[in-house]
Every structure is written in structure tokens, then in C-alpha cells.
Design an enzyme around this catalytic site. Structure first.
Site, PDB file in Angstrom:
ATOM      1  N   GLU A 264     -10.300  -8.938  -0.783  1.00 38.72           N
ATOM      2  CA  GLU A 264      -9.956 -10.321  -0.458  1.00 38.72           C
ATOM      3  C   GLU A 264      -9.470 -10.382   0.991  1.00 38.72           C
ATOM      4  O   GLU A 264      -8.408  -9.865   1.333  1.00 38.72           O
ATOM      5  CB  GLU A 264      -8.866 -10.818  -1.422  1.00 38.72           C
ATOM      6  CG  GLU A 264      -8.636 -12.298  -1.377  1.00 38.72           C
ATOM      7  CD  GLU A 264      -9.916 -13.073  -1.652  1.00 38.72           C
ATOM      8  OE1 GLU A 264     -10.400 -13.724  -0.685  1.00 38.72           O
ATOM      9  OE2 GLU A 264     -10.429 -13.029  -2.776  1.00 38.72           O
TER      10      GLU A 264
ATOM     11  N   HIS B  24       0.822  -1.211   0.000  1.00 39.91           N
ATOM     12  CA  HIS B  24       0.000   0.000   0.000  1.00 39.91           C
ATOM     13  C   HIS B  24       0.856   1.262   0.000  1.00 39.91           C
ATOM     14  O   HIS B  24       2.062   1.233   0.290  1.00 39.91           O
ATOM     15  CB  HIS B  24      -0.935   0.006   1.205  1.00 39.91           C
ATOM     16  CG  HIS B  24      -0.204  -0.051   2.510  1.00 39.91           C
ATOM     17  ND1 HIS B  24       0.422   1.045   3.073  1.00 39.91           N
ATOM     18  CD2 HIS B  24       0.022  -1.079   3.364  1.00 39.91           C
ATOM     19  CE1 HIS B  24       0.986   0.702   4.210  1.00 39.91           C
ATOM     20  NE2 HIS B  24       0.761  -0.591   4.410  1.00 39.91           N
TER      21      HIS B  24
END
Length: 204
Positions: A86, A9
Site C-alpha cells: 500500500e 518494521h
């Protein structure tokens, strides 16, 4: 052949400006958003992927605010891609299960609607099993380019996994800056990662 990009990220607010995070947020400690700069460089990463000829059909993301925001910025460059949350791409949770904005009672451990053997908190060995399981499943379910947006610890584990398969590769998993990208091609006919395709881009 499936081309895979596993991306950490972008820049998180709590590490960059902890006082601001403490005053303005301070609820779900495991679920920091991105900084303004984090949004900008995440979109830049998406543009770089597009310029390299990469075109993901699916962008998979862990359910944390910082990973979903990173994935969303990348998706703006690929409007035809599908964004999928997910669960098993979640951060390493060795001490307690993380409570986040999307799942305040803890992150589910299902895959494809079915409960798995994984739970939180988890040992390092179970974390490795989880990482290998979910990435294997995502590759199995796809025949086109995919992006996986996740966390630094998960990225380190999968880099070490590839290193164990190909010991002659010189892969560094010690440090994974924001938006570190692990790339490889997976040959589904031979059921293997192509050694020559493995690359780590540490730039952001």
C-alpha cells in the site's frame, strides 16, 4: 468489528551497522533492508500474534524493503493471509521524495488505482492527513482482522490521533521501538474505535 494491528518494521541494517550498509549497499539511502536479527524477531512477532488468537485476512505493508521484509516474515505464520503493498503507508518525506528499490523514481501516491491529493515532499500536516486517510480506507475495506506494517513516524501520528479522540487514555508516542504494535478494535456500525481496546505493545 475489525481488529487492527499497526506495526513498526523490524530492525533496520543501516542504523545497526552503518559502515556495512555504506560499503555493501549505499544506493537507495531511504530503503535499508533488515538485519538478520530483524528477520528473526519479525517472525517471532507473527507467532505472538497467532498465539493471541489474531488471524489477519490481509497484511498491508509500505513499499520499503524493511517493511516488506517484516510483513513477509509475519505472513509465514499466516499462510492464508494476503500480502498487499500500500503506497500511502510510506515513510514521512518532508524534504525530498524517497527513491527506493521498488520505485526508483519515487513512490506513487495512488489508492485503489486512483490518484490522490498527496505528493512528496510533504508538510507535517499533509502527512497527518495521509496517515488518517489511508488507515481509515483500509478499515473501511475490511470486516476481518488486518495487520498494517509501516514506519515509526506514521505510528506516532496515529497514536496521537487516537489520543486526540480519547484524551483520558495515557498513550506514549514519543518513542516507538522496532515492532512496536498499536492494537485496537473498530466498530463499523458505530464508526468508531473502541476506547477500551486500544493498546500499545513496545516489546520486540
Amino acid at each position: 468489528m475489525v481488529r487492527v494491528k499497526i506495526i513498526r518494521h523490524s530492525e533496520r541494517l543501516d542504523y545497526t551497522n552503518p559502515l556495512y550498509w555504506l560499503i555493501c549497499f549505499g544506493h537507495y539511502w531511504a530503503d535499508s533492508p533488515l538485519t538478520k536479527h530483524g528477520y528473526e524477531i519479525a517472525k517471532k512477532k507473527g507467532k505472538e500474534l497467532a498465539e493471541s488468537g489474531f488471524n489477519p485476512k490481509y497484511i498491508y505493508t509500505s513499499p520499503y524493503s524493511r517493511t516488506m521484509a517484516t510483513a513477509t516474515e509475519i505472513k509465514t505464520v499466516f499462510p492464508n493471509s494476503h500480502l498487499v503493498i500500500e503506497y500511502l503507508l510510506a515513510e514521512y518525506q518532508p524534504y525530498f521524495k524517497h527513491k527506493i528499490n521498488l520505485y526508483p523514481d519515487g513512490i506513487p501516491t495512488e489508492f485503489n488505482g486512483q490518484e490522490t491529493e498527496f505528493n512528496y515532499p510533504e508538510t507535517k500536516s499533509k502527512f497527518r492527513e495521509r496517515v488518517e486517510f489511508i488507515i481509515t480506507k483500509l478499515i473501511e475495506n475490511n470486516d476481518e482482522d488486518i495487520v498494517i506494517v509501516t514506519h515509526g513516524e506514521l505510528l506516532k501520528v496515529y497514536i496521537d490521533y487516537i489520543q486526540s479522540i480519547y484524551p483520558d487514555l495515557l498513550l506514549d508516542s514519543k518513542v516507538t521501538p522496532y515492532l512496536t504494535t498499536l492494537s485496537f478494535e473498530f466498530d463499523k456500525k458505530r464508526d468508531m474505535i473502541i476506547e477500551e481496546s486500544v493498546n500499545i505493545d513496545f516489546s520486540n
